[in-house]
Design an enzyme around this catalytic site. Structure first.
Site, short mmCIF file in Angstrom:
data_model
loop_
_atom_site.label_atom_id
_atom_site.label_comp_id
_atom_site.label_asym_id
_atom_site.label_seq_id
_atom_site.Cartn_x
_atom_site.Cartn_y
_atom_site.Cartn_z
N LYS A 174 -0.84 -14.96 -10.65
CA LYS A 174 -2.17 -14.34 -10.62
C LYS A 174 -3.27 -15.37 -10.87
O LYS A 174 -4.39 -15.24 -10.34
CB LYS A 174 -2.23 -13.21 -11.64
CG LYS A 174 -1.34 -12.02 -11.29
CD LYS A 174 -1.68 -11.44 -9.92
CE LYS A 174 -0.91 -10.17 -9.62
NZ LYS A 174 -1.26 -9.59 -8.31
N SER B 202 -5.20 -10.56 -11.79
CA SER B 202 -4.91 -9.73 -12.95
C SER B 202 -5.48 -10.38 -14.20
O SER B 202 -5.63 -11.61 -14.26
CB SER B 202 -3.39 -9.57 -13.12
OG SER B 202 -3.06 -9.00 -14.37
N TYR C 226 4.38 -14.12 -13.63
CA TYR C 226 3.28 -13.27 -13.15
C TYR C 226 1.92 -13.90 -13.45
O TYR C 226 1.03 -13.91 -12.59
CB TYR C 226 3.42 -11.90 -13.81
CG TYR C 226 2.50 -10.83 -13.27
CD1 TYR C 226 2.76 -10.22 -12.05
CD2 TYR C 226 1.40 -10.40 -14.00
CE1 TYR C 226 1.94 -9.20 -11.56
CE2 TYR C 226 0.57 -9.39 -13.53
CZ TYR C 226 0.84 -8.81 -12.32
OH TYR C 226 0.02 -7.80 -11.84
N ALA D 145 0.80 -1.23 0.00
CA ALA D 145 0.00 0.00 0.00
C ALA D 145 0.83 1.27 0.00
O ALA D 145 0.33 2.35 0.31
CB ALA D 145 -0.95 0.00 1.19
#
Length: 253
Positions: A159, A143, A155, A15
């Site tokens: 995901k 994603s 990736y 964050a």
């Protein structure tokens, strides 16, 4: 703005910026006390400071979410300080793009650890608090790349794994009143995509306009767009939604 999270406590990973910072801000704006987790201590602190400057409540934690001990310590501290944990948002992620034949072991391992292992570690820590309370919401960032994307074997695998893990969490934790869902964004305009544009010799606005032509809605998403969907899934408005992955891509397939 509505106060759907008044009195609640939320943890948001990754964050320090981008989507994670937007999610932390949105939850705080709706009344949550937010624990801002990120490996970037200064960035996490900056997000927490912005939330508090706007009248919200936030505290920053420097955490490597791929390390079990650090995750357990941070989430345990959040729960101990506040006496509860209502929402976990698994947003932390990195990219180490490369074609398969060029991809190193480290490029594979780092992406799997930060993007996928962290979701397991954080969910495992959070459920220790949520199960006795018989309440909780877990939202994880997947994603569009989960469907496959050239140069992103690591990736895409991570995901896609988040989607399978989310469906399993929903089955295992549902009897304890805990919802688990995932959000799968497409292109989101962030500092990272701005850097991508400049590497290709374009200004971010030009790059975004080009990308938008392939999106049915003819516009790109911004972090606040994703944060709004995360907030919905983390709220009681989505109390009967669990085990789902919601694609937020402007209609792009």
């Amino acid at each position: 703005m509505s106060q759907r999270f008044s009195g609640q406590v939320a943890v948001v990973t990754g964050a320090a910026g981008g989507i994670g910072a937007a999610v932390a801000q949105r939850l705080a704006d709706e009344g949550a006390t937010v624990a801002v987790l990120d490996r970037d201590e200064a960035g996490a602190g900056a997000t927490a400071d912005r939330i508090e400057a706007g009248g919200g409540a936030a505290v920053a934690y420097a955490v490597d979410v791929s390390v079990a001990e650090e995750v357990d310590r941070a989430i345990g501290d959040v729960a101990a300080r506040n006496g509860r944990l209502d929402v976990l948002v698994n947003n932390a992620g990195v990219t180490r793009d490369n074609l398969l034949f060029k991809m190193s072991d480290d490029e594979w391992d780092s992406v799997i650890d930060v993007n996928l292992k962290s979701v397991f570690l954080c969910a495992r820590a959070a459920q220790r608090v949520m199960v006795p309370a018989k309440s909780g919401k877990i939202v994880s960032l997947s994603s569009r790349s989960a469907l496959g994307n050239r140069g992103q074997a690591n990736y895409a695998a991570a995901k896609a794994g988040i989607q399978g893990l989310t469906a399993t969490l929903a089955q295992e934790l549902g009897p304890f009143g805990i919802n688990a869902n995932a959000v799968a964004p497409g292109f989101v305009a962030t500092e990272m995509t701005d850097l991508t544009a400049r590497r290709q010799g374009m200004e971010p606005e030009e790059f975004q306009a080009r990308v938008a032509q392939a999106i049915p809605l003819r516009r790109v998403a911004f972090p606040a767009d994703i944060a709004a969907v995360v907030a919905f899934l983390a709220s009681e408005d989505a109390r009967h939604v669990t085990g789902q992955t919601l694609y937020v891509t402007g209609g792009q397939r």
